[in-house]
Design a protein around this motif. Structure first.
Motif, short mmCIF file in Angstrom:
data_model
loop_
_atom_site.label_atom_id
_atom_site.label_comp_id
_atom_site.label_asym_id
_atom_site.label_seq_id
_atom_site.Cartn_x
_atom_site.Cartn_y
_atom_site.Cartn_z
N LEU A 19 54.24 3.48 25.52
CA LEU A 19 52.79 3.04 25.56
C LEU A 19 52.08 3.60 24.05
O LEU A 19 50.99 3.70 23.87
CB LEU A 19 51.96 3.86 26.62
N GLY A 20 53.16 4.19 23.30
CA GLY A 20 52.62 4.83 22.06
C GLY A 20 51.88 6.24 21.96
O GLY A 20 51.14 6.30 21.07
N MET A 21 52.12 7.10 23.12
CA MET A 21 51.52 8.42 23.20
C MET A 21 52.57 9.43 22.50
O MET A 21 53.46 9.30 22.63
CB MET A 21 51.38 8.62 24.79
N SER A 22 51.71 10.24 21.76
CA SER A 22 52.58 11.46 21.16
C SER A 22 52.18 12.52 22.29
O SER A 22 51.48 12.41 23.18
CB SER A 22 51.59 11.50 19.93
N PRO A 23 52.96 13.68 21.83
CA PRO A 23 52.58 14.74 22.97
C PRO A 23 51.02 15.18 22.72
O PRO A 23 50.54 15.56 23.82
CB PRO A 23 53.57 15.81 22.20
N TYR A 76 45.72 14.12 29.54
CA TYR A 76 46.03 14.90 30.82
C TYR A 76 44.59 15.93 30.95
O TYR A 76 44.19 15.95 31.99
CB TYR A 76 47.18 16.04 30.71
N HIS A 77 44.31 16.67 29.89
CA HIS A 77 43.00 17.59 29.89
C HIS A 77 41.72 16.63 30.27
O HIS A 77 41.25 16.99 31.20
CB HIS A 77 42.91 18.13 28.57
N LYS A 78 41.69 15.46 29.78
CA LYS A 78 40.30 14.69 30.31
C LYS A 78 40.55 14.47 31.64
O LYS A 78 39.58 14.37 32.27
CB LYS A 78 40.13 13.43 29.27
N LYS A 79 41.44 13.96 32.11
CA LYS A 79 41.70 13.39 33.40
C LYS A 79 41.66 14.52 34.30
O LYS A 79 41.17 14.53 35.55
CB LYS A 79 43.12 12.73 33.67
N HIS A 80 42.26 15.77 33.97
CA HIS A 80 42.14 17.09 34.65
C HIS A 80 40.65 17.53 34.79
O HIS A 80 40.09 17.67 36.00
CB HIS A 80 42.77 18.07 33.97
N MET A 81 39.79 17.18 34.07
CA MET A 81 38.42 17.46 34.11
C MET A 81 37.74 16.51 34.95
O MET A 81 36.82 16.70 35.94
CB MET A 81 37.66 17.24 32.72
N VAL A 82 38.06 15.13 34.94
CA VAL A 82 37.59 14.28 35.90
C VAL A 82 38.02 14.73 37.50
O VAL A 82 37.03 14.64 38.41
CB VAL A 82 38.21 12.96 35.80
#
Length: 126
Positions: free
Chosen positions: A89-93, A100-106
């Motif tokens: 999906l073209g994601m880097s670390p 992850y951090h943004k979804k964690h906050m959600v």
């Protein structure tokens, strides 16, 4: 390699492993990328099933035993396929960590406020 972040190391090792089997996202057309995403998604499902098999999920079956060692191995197999999927999906670390951090906050907000309804827009920023 010791000074690298552990997630960077995992991504690099997975990239090398995938190249050994001929999976190179940088040279894929969209059709091939979609096929590999489907392959990895199916593999994730299978690894989840194998993880379930390591846990005595049949509450009525007294013969089952918890296989901690194998459960740990299955989690690592899942990580292999999840990282490969992220790479396709073209994601880097860094991308993975930030998402992850943004979804964690959600998720924290949902728990704090009570998750009473689905907001289709609460993850659009991720």
């Amino acid at each position: 390699m010791q000074s690298q972040d552990k997630l960077d190391q995992i991504f690099e090792l997975q990239k090398k492993l995938n190249l050994k089997i001929g999976v190179d996202p940088t040279t894929m057309d969209q059709e091939t990328r979609i096929q590999w995403l489907l392959n990895y998604t199916r593999a994730i499902g299978q690894e989840l099933a194998e993880l379930v098999d390591s846990i005595p999920w049949k509450w009525w079956a007294k013969y089952q035993k918890f296989d901690l060692q194998n459960a740990r191995v299955e989690v690592i197999d899942l990580l292999h396929f999840l990282v490969s999927t992220a790479q396709l999906l073209g994601m880097s670390p860094e991308d993975l960590f930030e998402a992850y951090h943004k979804k964690h906050m959600v998720n924290v907000k949902r728990i704090d406020e009570g998750y009473h309804f689905k907001d289709e827009n609460d993850c659009k920023h991720i």
